[in-house]
Design an enzyme around this catalytic site. Sequence first.
Site, short mmCIF file in Angstrom:
data_model
loop_
_atom_site.label_atom_id
_atom_site.label_comp_id
_atom_site.label_asym_id
_atom_site.label_seq_id
_atom_site.Cartn_x
_atom_site.Cartn_y
_atom_site.Cartn_z
N ASP A 527 41.63 4.48 115.52
CA ASP A 527 40.99 5.63 114.88
C ASP A 527 40.42 6.53 115.97
O ASP A 527 39.47 6.16 116.65
CB ASP A 527 39.88 5.17 113.93
CG ASP A 527 39.39 6.29 113.01
OD1 ASP A 527 39.56 7.46 113.38
OD2 ASP A 527 38.86 5.98 111.93
N ARG A 529 39.35 9.72 115.47
CA ARG A 529 38.63 10.85 114.89
C ARG A 529 37.20 10.96 115.41
O ARG A 529 36.57 9.97 115.71
CB ARG A 529 38.61 10.73 113.36
CG ARG A 529 39.97 10.89 112.71
CD ARG A 529 39.91 10.60 111.23
NE ARG A 529 39.60 9.19 110.96
CZ ARG A 529 39.52 8.67 109.74
NH1 ARG A 529 39.70 9.45 108.69
NH2 ARG A 529 39.24 7.39 109.58
#
Length: 601
Positions: A527, A529
Amino acid sequence: HNILIHTTPHNSLVQHIMFSLSGPLSSFSTSGMACTRGGLTLGASVGAAGVCSGPLRSPPASRRPTPGGRHSSRSGNLSSSSRAALSKAATFGSLSIGSSSLVAPSSSSSSSSLAGAKGKKSTSSSPTATPVRGRGRTQVARTAASQQTTSEEDTNELSNGNGSSSSPSTSPSKEEEVAAFSQTRNLDEPTEGFDAIEECIAEIADGRFVVVLDDEDRENEGDLIMAAELCTTEQMAFLVNNTSGLACVAMCPDECDRLRLPLMVASQENDESMSTAFTTTVDLRQGTTTGISASDRAATTRALANPNSIPEDFARPGHILPLRARRGGVLERPGHTEAAVDLTKLAKCSAAGLICEIIDRDTGLCMKRDALLAFAKENNLKVCTIADLVRYQRKRANLIAHVATANLPTKFGEFVSHTFRDLENDGIEHVAIVKGDITSENGAHVLCRVHSECLTGDIFGSLRCDCGPQLDLALERLQETGRGVVIYLRGHEGRGIGLGAKIKAYQLQDEGMDTVDANLHQGLPADARDYGAGAQMLANLGVTSVCLMTNNPEKTTALSGYGIEVSDRVPMVTLVNPFNKKYLETKRRRMGHIYSSENNS
């Protein structure tokens, strides 16, 4: 199946209700979403909590993270006898519900969450949780990689063929789940085992070295860094004796241009492993001899940091190697070059830092994490990570700029749209969809969804994920409550890896990998983000605290770290189908997503 749907003003939400039960369902009402089968009632509000979408059973104790970390889902508000009855007969979607399965949140829980979103602060309390330390973007990948990978056995673990759980329920307590969603992420708190950025800044200002480490999936090395303008002969000797000896001075682009320090090779021809921007080597002309001694190199280092120096003060080539830092610092490139310039700026010194890689004197190899920590302790030096510096800078940097505002009528209702330009991420533009007056009550307890762009799910209606249905559900909830905001963050495709890499990840998933391993196999984070732009968008709109529509604890901690209080959580439970079943289970089991409502703070 015998299904009776009582139509109400919530008819537009019926599209989300796609239950498949293994026996006759006596009644089903969208107004209260009360599913009755036999003597068992599952209550939920469609607008508030979404649709009961399949079992996402807690993992065995051996795989579940410990308290204080990420937690798995907890069963719904059912008694043990009700769970037992449910496990024998009911299936939601294509999944059997076991003794510790996900059940649609009760209407009371959901109503209280949305009541908070309408301005009535939740009266429930949550225990104080220990903040998660060192959870940077790349650390997510390392954490995921350290867990067991998904196998066919893991997928089949949902049920043993008769609908019952194949292992005893080991769900965490309600208090543990509340803790998972009430973590407050302090962006100034250092990674465990390291010193705070503020402490390192103070050391730089005092003319001392600090040890700075980059990520394990980058160079995985540590540099000695200090303010170039404060370098002494003794410090240069210490650097030469404990490093590779290739003394470099990281400088901001404007100073490199002013002193006429051209790049060693053109940017487009730079194929160095980390694209380090080496410039022409130099020696100070006056007051030095050959330029190689510690005193000569210290003098050259100080001169490069002197704003009164001119190009003619330096002979070329020489024995000090200036490096050209990126203008955006570690927020643009998380390297030692940029870290040195950022740290010296923060210390209110000239924007130039002396740096060199620390070497093991016995082996001649670059020291790694444990050895670097031992080296720092032995020499009484502060030590920090570039990841911590990135978080420190991100909290203080201006990441977005408001562009325009316009009314936006949609099939869900009428909203106001705001666009923002991302000043860090190549000028990409994000959108905020606002309903009602979100600045009332000092911008507190605003119903909010921070949604990551997903072209395949949001636009094409892909069944491989739950992104599209979650976006629809969020907008429906905004319309229903009359006050709220959806933050739509672009550049988050595939959890931040990009569209092409996401499609490649789909290919790897078709070959048997799960969504986490498919990213890691490409050398990408599980991930990648970051929610800093989203948090600043909320602040720009006058929002101070949110009732966050999410199943992801990382969003909660991230927003908290940027100063947006998460006062409550509203689960986003949507349809499970044969195409996204494994994906959703992997997010719960390996990425800590929680799908029940019992962990509302």
